[in-house]
Write an enzyme that holds these catalytic residues in place. Sequence first.
Site, PDB file in Angstrom:
ATOM      1  N   ASP A 155      -7.814  -4.927   9.488  1.00 23.07           N
ATOM      2  CA  ASP A 155      -7.393  -3.711   8.813  1.00 23.07           C
ATOM      3  C   ASP A 155      -7.316  -3.851   7.300  1.00 23.07           C
ATOM      4  O   ASP A 155      -6.686  -3.055   6.619  1.00 23.07           O
ATOM      5  CB  ASP A 155      -6.054  -3.228   9.360  1.00 23.07           C
ATOM      6  CG  ASP A 155      -4.937  -4.238   9.096  1.00 23.07           C
ATOM      7  OD1 ASP A 155      -5.248  -5.329   8.580  1.00 23.07           O
ATOM      8  OD2 ASP A 155      -3.786  -3.924   9.401  1.00 23.07           O
TER       9      ASP A 155
ATOM     10  N   GLU B 166       0.817  -1.208   0.000  1.00 24.70           N
ATOM     11  CA  GLU B 166       0.000   0.000   0.000  1.00 24.70           C
ATOM     12  C   GLU B 166       0.853   1.261   0.000  1.00 24.70           C
ATOM     13  O   GLU B 166       1.933   1.291   0.591  1.00 24.70           O
ATOM     14  CB  GLU B 166      -0.883   0.029   1.249  1.00 24.70           C
ATOM     15  CG  GLU B 166      -1.836  -1.142   1.326  1.00 24.70           C
ATOM     16  CD  GLU B 166      -2.597  -1.189   2.629  1.00 24.70           C
ATOM     17  OE1 GLU B 166      -3.690  -1.758   2.643  1.00 24.70           O
ATOM     18  OE2 GLU B 166      -2.092  -0.652   3.646  1.00 24.70           O
TER      19      GLU B 166
END
Lengths: 356, 356
Positions: free
Chosen positions: B243, B72
Amino acid sequence: MFASKEVPVIAPSEKALIPFVSVENMMRLVHHIGIEKVLVELTDAVEEDFRRWEMFDKTPRIASHSREGVIELMPTSDGEIYGFKYVNGHPKNMADGLQTVTAFGLLATVSTGYPVLLTEMTLLTALRTAATSAMAARHLAPRNVRSMAMIGNGAQAEFQALAMKAVLGIQEVRLYDIDAKATAKTARNLANSGLTVTSCTSSQAAIEGAGIITTCTADKQYATILTDNMVGGGVHINAIGGDCPGKTELHRDILLRADTFVEYPPQTRIEGEIQQMDADYPVTELWRVIRGEAQGRRDDRQITLFDSVGFAVEDFSALRYVREKLKGTDFYQEIDIIADPDDPRDLFGMLQRAKD
Amino acid sequence: MFASKEVPVIAPSEKALIPFVSVENMMRLVHHIGIEKVLVELTDAVEEDFRRWEMFDKTPRIASHSREGVIELMPTSDGEIYGFKYVNGHPKNMADGLQTVTAFGLLATVSTGYPVLLTEMTLLTALRTAATSAMAARHLAPRNVRSMAMIGNGAQAEFQALAMKAVLGIQEVRLYDIDAKATAKTARNLANSGLTVTSCTSSQAAIEGAGIITTCTADKQYATILTDNMVGGGVHINAIGGDCPGKTELHRDILLRADTFVEYPPQTRIEGEIQQMDADYPVTELWRVIRGEAQGRRDDRQITLFDSVGFAVEDFSALRYVREKLKGTDFYQEIDIIADPDDPRDLFGMLQRAKD
């Protein structure tokens, strides 16, 4: 390199070290190989990746715009390797003695997420942009083109000229910039390149007899570097400078006469010359031409336009090229950017032991 | 640090050098300040930025998912400074002796696009995650809480316990992990922390009497670390492990009883515990509580839930904190990552001269 910041060493694990290519080492690597050879090999590397276009994760770049410019992250992945580039574009920087575009990039292993290369990409972006232009021109320019015009004689100019020389056999480059000093700088730098360099005082003069017209100007605004009446048939236009919303270089009438080739339509429709056109303005994806699935140049009188905005896959190609070329050299440093404790769950223990 | 890769120096310009904080230097910096002090100061830094929440550019993170994990990029900007973090999440890494999460981050000046800090962020992420949890708990936990449960005793566990001790005055931490070795590791690392450490053999036992229940497990799947009948009233749940899409830790019935607080709803609805709930499941943005615009804990019997997925603003806070703390220290190296020729248009000339 590290000024007086060297400190005693706590040896990090092997996995924690990744090769970092500084600007200095990138320059050494390029000279070690030879600039023109780098441009030829990069052109092939980019073409290889365009040929396997569908394997790449494609996301339009993530841009953070401000009044002064833009900062972008350009990620992609081929499923095995992940790459991204950080790049800014700040046209006003030049007046402050700073680079308009600076960049760095990273490769990582998809299966672990661990980085495997960190490198400067200001120079590398200049090289890959020129290589991408040469790759497009190889498929789109008129046959036996020997002369190119280079309009906008900034940081990208020499790289463009040398790539077209090395890949297409261009013999003459015709320079023009609104700032004569920029043209003089480019002419000086290309003096011993083997190219015939002609400095011109207008765009009109620069494009005379040129089979390739490259525009690469930096103003962040709708500009008209080329108007319709200037451009005859049988040329290939390589438009590089129009690469963000609100920034274009060509009059739309040229686009109406040209066959336009692009990297990734969703990005080019926002950022490229074609942002001036309707959403259904026809474009051909360059990778399809390279794969032989779409026609490139059709005839000698056609105007082809590569509306180039730069795409993450090109950076990926450049990064994997550098990674490959680093092997067996010492043109890198190893930096300790990954915390890699012996027991992966014991990050705190690693920190605690560093105190002792 | 740089093995045998040192090479003769071509001095880069001042502007071309940016401070780089290696893992080793991050550990030195943390010990120089003191871990608990870092956690307290980071908690304040994150809270400061949550207080000016509206100033930040907020984009959901840009994720590249693969079978093995995710890579990410998390960018943000407050208009003056731009920051981003590269972070991976690969649950299967642990079995291969690698970190599940590694990260690095960067700050740059918005007005020029020039980077000003590059740093490891594996350790820094562990610290800022714990600081963010402590900040939330400061506003949401029952008054005078003295005991916390820590379910999932991986890389984040000790940081969480110390942050809750330093910021809230927690005196006891009750540990549980499906792997007793992880619990033993955490207990060992916290042995001299001043906390009473109780190792438990079930979640049920761990949460007994705990006013804060922190869950931080790593499996990339819908898991149920806590079921509804386990959780009584008057607790604060700090859910960190859920998450990413497909990864949750709490039974949905708990969410139906709890008041849920989140960082950035568009991201949490995709990645957090609340991905199990309908799109209109009510949540409160934590920054509004901190600003006094929304209620935090209402009464002693309430279950509060901080459904934490991690957000770019927290990384920004951590990066600017490190940048500030570096001043006057030598806990960094200067790396030559920006090509900065004297004449910004003369990138090629810089390259050419490096040959001579």
